[in-house]
Motif scaffolding. Structure first.
Motif, PDB file in Angstrom:
ATOM      1  N   TRP A 275       0.765  -1.283   0.006  1.00 12.73           N
ATOM      2  CA  TRP A 275      -0.019  -0.036   0.094  1.00 12.73           C
ATOM      3  C   TRP A 275       0.946   1.309   0.104  1.00 12.73           C
ATOM      4  CZ3 TRP A 275      -0.476   4.031   3.453  1.00 12.73           C
ATOM      5  CH2 TRP A 275      -1.607   4.823   3.017  1.00 12.73           C
ATOM      6  N   THR A 276       2.011   1.299   0.764  1.00 11.88           N
ATOM      7  CA  THR A 276       2.768   2.335   0.765  1.00 11.88           C
ATOM      8  C   THR A 276       3.389   2.760  -0.610  1.00 11.88           C
ATOM      9  OG1 THR A 276       4.813   1.151   1.399  1.00 11.88           O
ATOM     10  CG2 THR A 276       3.243   2.088   3.287  1.00 11.88           C
ATOM     11  N   ILE A 293      12.947   5.288   1.011  1.00  9.46           N
ATOM     12  CA  ILE A 293      12.624   4.155   1.762  1.00  9.46           C
ATOM     13  C   ILE A 293      13.785   3.761   3.062  1.00  9.46           C
ATOM     14  CG2 ILE A 293      12.094   1.657   1.532  1.00  9.46           C
ATOM     15  CD1 ILE A 293      11.190   2.127  -1.150  1.00  9.46           C
ATOM     16  N   LEU A 294      13.312   3.841   4.286  1.00  6.20           N
ATOM     17  CA  LEU A 294      14.452   3.924   5.348  1.00  6.20           C
ATOM     18  C   LEU A 294      14.271   2.483   5.989  1.00  6.20           C
ATOM     19  CD1 LEU A 294      14.141   7.424   6.510  1.00  6.20           C
ATOM     20  CD2 LEU A 294      15.598   6.698   4.721  1.00  6.20           C
ATOM     21  N   ASP A 295      15.557   1.994   6.459  1.00  2.11           N
ATOM     22  CA  ASP A 295      15.473   0.810   7.307  1.00  2.11           C
ATOM     23  C   ASP A 295      15.982   1.258   8.710  1.00  2.11           C
ATOM     24  OD1 ASP A 295      17.964   1.037   7.396  1.00  2.11           O
ATOM     25  OD2 ASP A 295      18.540  -1.191   6.923  1.00  2.11           O
ATOM     26  N   ILE A 314       9.233   6.463   3.859  1.00  2.00           N
ATOM     27  CA  ILE A 314       8.529   5.124   4.015  1.00  2.00           C
ATOM     28  C   ILE A 314       9.239   4.484   5.194  1.00  2.00           C
ATOM     29  CG2 ILE A 314       7.755   2.935   3.241  1.00  2.00           C
ATOM     30  CD1 ILE A 314       7.228   4.319   0.466  1.00  2.00           C
ATOM     31  N   ILE A 315       8.861   4.078   6.238  1.00  7.05           N
ATOM     32  CA  ILE A 315       9.653   3.602   7.371  1.00  7.05           C
ATOM     33  C   ILE A 315       8.602   2.132   7.731  1.00  7.05           C
ATOM     34  CG2 ILE A 315      10.477   3.638   9.824  1.00  7.05           C
ATOM     35  CD1 ILE A 315      10.387   6.646   9.444  1.00  7.05           C
ATOM     36  N   VAL A 365       5.154  11.260   5.886  1.00  3.69           N
ATOM     37  CA  VAL A 365       5.823  10.150   6.465  1.00  3.69           C
ATOM     38  C   VAL A 365       4.668   8.881   6.433  1.00  3.69           C
ATOM     39  CG1 VAL A 365       6.731   9.159   8.735  1.00  3.69           C
ATOM     40  CG2 VAL A 365       7.348  11.501   7.894  1.00  3.69           C
ATOM     41  N   LEU A 366       5.135   7.735   5.826  1.00  6.90           N
ATOM     42  CA  LEU A 366       4.183   6.494   5.831  1.00  6.90           C
ATOM     43  C   LEU A 366       4.910   5.400   6.620  1.00  6.90           C
ATOM     44  CD1 LEU A 366       3.369   6.604   2.035  1.00  6.90           C
ATOM     45  CD2 LEU A 366       2.102   7.787   3.962  1.00  6.90           C
ATOM     46  N   MET A 367       4.387   5.214   7.739  1.00  2.00           N
ATOM     47  CA  MET A 367       4.789   3.993   8.587  1.00  2.00           C
ATOM     48  C   MET A 367       4.007   2.702   8.605  1.00  2.00           C
ATOM     49  SD  MET A 367       6.229   6.399  11.828  1.00  2.00           S
ATOM     50  CE  MET A 367       4.761   7.143  11.787  1.00  2.00           C
TER      51      MET A 367
END
Length: 396
Positions: A275-276, A293-295, A314-315, A365-367
């Motif tokens: 979805w993100t 996109i972050l780890d 995106i987290i 911010v998408l978590m």
């Protein structure tokens, strides 16, 4: 290396510039500029003129040589040097980058990655993004209206009609290029090992940066770190109707608000991650957002580039990052403060670099997480997270 050898070496390189298409740039006399010097800098003009006349007189008055040899001596290097000094003083410098331009973007190329097992190469990826942005801007701009080079105390120009690519342009000194339509300057310098630095300056670079970073995504996750394009396997219309309705509400907030934070929770396989990706591809990309996109490790050290106007972070698995700080398990490995700093904007807006471009950034911010039970209450309160939603349908 002696002076003569050094001089011969630079003359040979100057000939190389001529062979590659560069031409000497003659400085033309400007009556208005010259009149201004006569009125406001009379003493310097008189001194330089006297130095030149003195050299000519010395060249003509040598008694040990015949008259014709003295006339030839007028064209010697020393006399020519004094003439060039005088001529350069009474004529305006060729056009050069305007240092008053407030927007400046600098990138070196090629970017070399230093492989390390200890950390994610954040600097490499962000430098790579900057390099790609500059190259895309140059491609958008096309052929410059003016191309000049200053090398070995001489100005050269390159005919625009002969320009093909920047890689094929011979750069030995400082190259300056100008586009009249955009009022943009580019300066190119060459360093050792074939590295070049491109400096772009303009009154307003934001529109070009937005075009240059369209459909760009950055993943910061160990050896997978790279700059690429947004990919989405499942379109938003393939999700259940209630999720599509939720997506519409999120989209409306993105359009109207400066900052939006969304937290999605649900069991594995309910489609949180895809979805993100779908909202990044179908909603954010058309609006000009650059996707990061972050780890877990990247979150701790990531600072959004200041030259980008719209950024989406995106987290995934945020429940393993923003743990409740009251729990003992969160004391050893919690990045809650970093997550809160990103949501508040304080992490990267507390100190602003004096150089470069600084925009009022729009941030999304998408978590995603499996459960909110372990998350710190400070992250869940209103004002930090604008939307929360639970995915319950098995999607993948």
């Amino acid at each position: 290396m002696g002076y003569d050898n050094f001089n011969q070496s630079n003359n040979a390189q100057s000939k190389g510039l001529l062979a590659s298409g560069w031409r000497p740039l003659n400085r033309d006399l400007d009556i208005g500029f010259f009149a201004n010097i006569v009125i406001n800098d009379t003493w310097s003009l008189a001194k330089r003129s006297a130095d030149f006349v003195s050299d000519v007189a010395d060249a003509l008055s040598r008694k040990q040589y015949s008259w014709w040899a003295n006339i030839l001596n007028v064209f010697s290097d020393s006399v020519q040097y004094e003439f060039n000094e005088l001529w350069n003083f009474i004529t305006p410098d060729p056009a050069s980058p305007d240092r008053r331009h407030k927007d400046v973007l600098v990138a070196q190329t090629p970017i070399v990655q230093l492989v390390s097992r200890d950390s994610i190469p954040i600097d490499y990826v962000l430098n790579r993004l900057e390099e790609i942005t500059v190259k895309n801007i140059l491609e958008i701009l096309g052929t410059p209206d003016l191309i000049t080079q200053y090398y070995w105390e001489r100005y050269f120009y390159f005919p625009p009609e002969r320009f093909t690519t920047w890689e094929r342009l011979e750069v030995l000194g400082y190259v300056s290029a100008y586009w009249k339509e955009y009022d943009i300057w580019v300066q190119v310098e060459t360093f050792e090992k074939g590295k070049r630095q491109y400096t772009i300056s303009a009154p307003d670079l934001a529109p070009l940066i937005n075009k240059a970073t369209f459909d760009v995504a950055v993943i910061l996750s160990g050896y997978k770190s790279r700059v690429g394009k947004i990919n989405s396997e499942y379109p938003i219309r393939s999700f259940p109707a209630e999720i599509q309705s939720f997506t519409d509400r999120v989209q409306q907030a993105i359009l109207s608000e400066q900052q939006v934070a969304v937290l999605i929770n649900g069991e594995p396989g309910t489609g949180k991650t895809v979805w993100t990706q779908a909202i990044a591809k179908e909603v954010l990309m058309p609006l000009g957002y650059v996707i990061f996109i972050l780890d877990h490790d990247a979150v701790e050290n990531f600072v959004p580039p200041s030259y980008l106007a719209r950024i989406c972070l995106i987290i995934n698995e945020a429940d393993n990052l923003a743990k409740n700080r009251a729990l003992e398990s969160a004391q050893e490995n919690s990045k809650t403060e970093h997550i809160l700093g990103l949501l508040d904007g304080t992490l990267y807006q507390s100190v602003i670099d004096e150089s470069g471009i600084h925009l009022q950034q729009k941030l999304v911010v998408l978590m995603t997480c499996n459960t909110t039970d372990r998350m710190d209450p400070a992250l869940l309160r209103k004002g930090r997270v604008d939307f929360t939603y639970e995915f319950v349908h098995k999607f993948v």
